[in-house]
Design an enzyme around this catalytic site. Sequence first.
Site, PDB file in Angstrom:
ATOM      1  N   GLY A 130       0.814  -1.211   0.000  1.00 19.80           N
ATOM      2  CA  GLY A 130       0.000   0.000   0.000  1.00 19.80           C
ATOM      3  C   GLY A 130       0.843   1.255   0.000  1.00 19.80           C
ATOM      4  N   ASP A 131       0.163   2.389  -0.125  1.00 21.90           N
ATOM      5  CA  ASP A 131       0.800   3.713  -0.091  1.00 21.90           C
ATOM      6  C   ASP A 131       1.777   3.918  -1.252  1.00 21.90           C
ATOM      7  OD1 ASP A 131      -0.458   4.204   2.491  1.00 21.90           O
ATOM      8  OD2 ASP A 131       1.095   2.899   3.329  1.00 21.90           O
TER       9      ASP A 131
ATOM     10  N   LYS B 115      -1.247   5.138  -5.676  1.00 24.65           N
ATOM     11  CA  LYS B 115      -2.333   4.763  -6.591  1.00 24.65           C
ATOM     12  C   LYS B 115      -3.226   5.955  -6.916  1.00 24.65           C
ATOM     13  CE  LYS B 115      -3.827   1.445  -3.920  1.00 24.65           C
ATOM     14  NZ  LYS B 115      -2.770   1.468  -2.900  1.00 24.65           N
TER      15      LYS B 115
ATOM     16  N   GLY C 250      -5.878   5.612   2.385  1.00 24.12           N
ATOM     17  CA  GLY C 250      -6.123   6.895   1.745  1.00 24.12           C
ATOM     18  C   GLY C 250      -5.277   7.104   0.514  1.00 24.12           C
ATOM     19  N   HIS C 251      -5.740   7.992  -0.346  1.00 25.23           N
ATOM     20  CA  HIS C 251      -4.982   8.429  -1.511  1.00 25.23           C
ATOM     21  C   HIS C 251      -4.720   9.921  -1.359  1.00 25.23           C
ATOM     22  CE1 HIS C 251      -5.665   4.636  -3.315  1.00 25.23           C
ATOM     23  NE2 HIS C 251      -6.891   4.853  -3.720  1.00 25.23           N
TER      24      HIS C 251
ATOM     25  N   GLN D  19      -5.618  -0.401  -0.526  1.00 25.58           N
ATOM     26  CA  GLN D  19      -4.535  -1.244  -0.024  1.00 25.58           C
ATOM     27  C   GLN D  19      -3.713  -1.816  -1.189  1.00 25.58           C
ATOM     28  OE1 GLN D  19      -7.847  -2.064   1.478  1.00 25.58           O
ATOM     29  NE2 GLN D  19      -7.399  -0.326   2.782  1.00 25.58           N
TER      30      GLN D  19
END
Length: 427
Positions: free
Chosen positions: A12-13, A16, A40-41, A223
């Site tokens: 993740g992170d 995206k 979060g994005h 994720q």
Amino acid sequence: MPAIAIIGAQWGDEGKGKATDLLGSKVDYVVKFNGGNNAGHTVVIGEEKYALHLLPSGILTPGCTPVIGNGVVVDLAVLFHEIDGLEARGVDTSTLKVSANAHVIADYNRSLDKVTERFLGSRRIGTTGRGIGPTYADKMNRIGIRVQDLFDENILRQKVEGALELKNQILTKVYNRRAVTVDATVEELLAFADRLAPMVCDTSLLLGEALDRGDVVLLEAGQATLLDVDHGTYPFVTSSSATAGGACTGSGIPPTRLSQVIAIVKAYTTRVGEGPFPTELFDDAGEHLRSVGAEYGTTTGRPRRCGWYDAVIARYAARINGVTDFVLTKLDVLSGLEQIPVCVAYDVDGVRHDEMPANQSDFHHAKPIFEYLPGWTEDISGARTFEDLPANARAYVERVEELSGARMSVIGVGPSRAATIVRHALI
């Protein structure tokens, strides 16, 4: 026109949100198909920075319809807080669509998530405490509340009563917490019904008709692959399917309509929460990556664990998802390093593993086998073509591409929308 999936290739992170936003002007629908407000994005447009937690990134692109799919679990208070925040900044959210089959996070799910993590102590999973896991558990146990239930008070009340028969026993007798009342839960959920109603529809039908018309549908994962409940580093995973397969089940789009899988991979590796992490750094190099890369959770604010690029998990993600293109983000964070290690394989008790070990214990004890690439000192944030990059930066991209199992089509060299190098067009 077929559908396109965007997924995370690490824990993740990876960025995206930026990748989805980059494609946003070329697509007609952006669908969040899994997870909830536990991730979060961050999207930067010009001087404006947007932190999205539950809403699809496409909500920031005019003319693009954002969709919350059936595979998502929705905290309604968070949903409307996000909507209000964007509206206050001049963003039009009126086209948002929400699946009638998406599940709703109730107050008791949040309570159970928090007390269970505290109870586990050193064996905790590292959840965000937002009720995501308990809501997915209710879904699988067939006692969940769906968005459509908010529009029939009798059904809603029956479902809440059924869920609380057991959950209140656990809250009061196991965790010594106050019981949750049926009336309080029903009242809290019904308070959102009128505002929610115009957004709700059969999103599977909506998207199927869009594809029939020739519209472009982008499926956006929350994720990432290594957090997928089936294919991730279990049990230190999320509670949903974050892979390309999950894009189909979480949206109602069949796999035969999925033509492209774009995986986002950071130029190094980060992880939030507990669990094994072979390339993790505990020295000044790790702190350097965290500081320069601003590696703190968009949703939680938690500092991310940092490590070098791991080509083993990139190859794994490429295989599990059928990756056609990688987007390599945050290459600029590596500027100024004299030498950059890349993990090419693992050593597990003296045995070399070029692929992910099938055994969880082996992965937990895996030690990285590094290949060392020369670094560069130049500021690359202004680069807009591959040729603009220093020779060593180009060599780094080409080597990780060779090791990772799919082409590196896009390279991020900064947080803004413009700070991007496109080697191969994604659409």
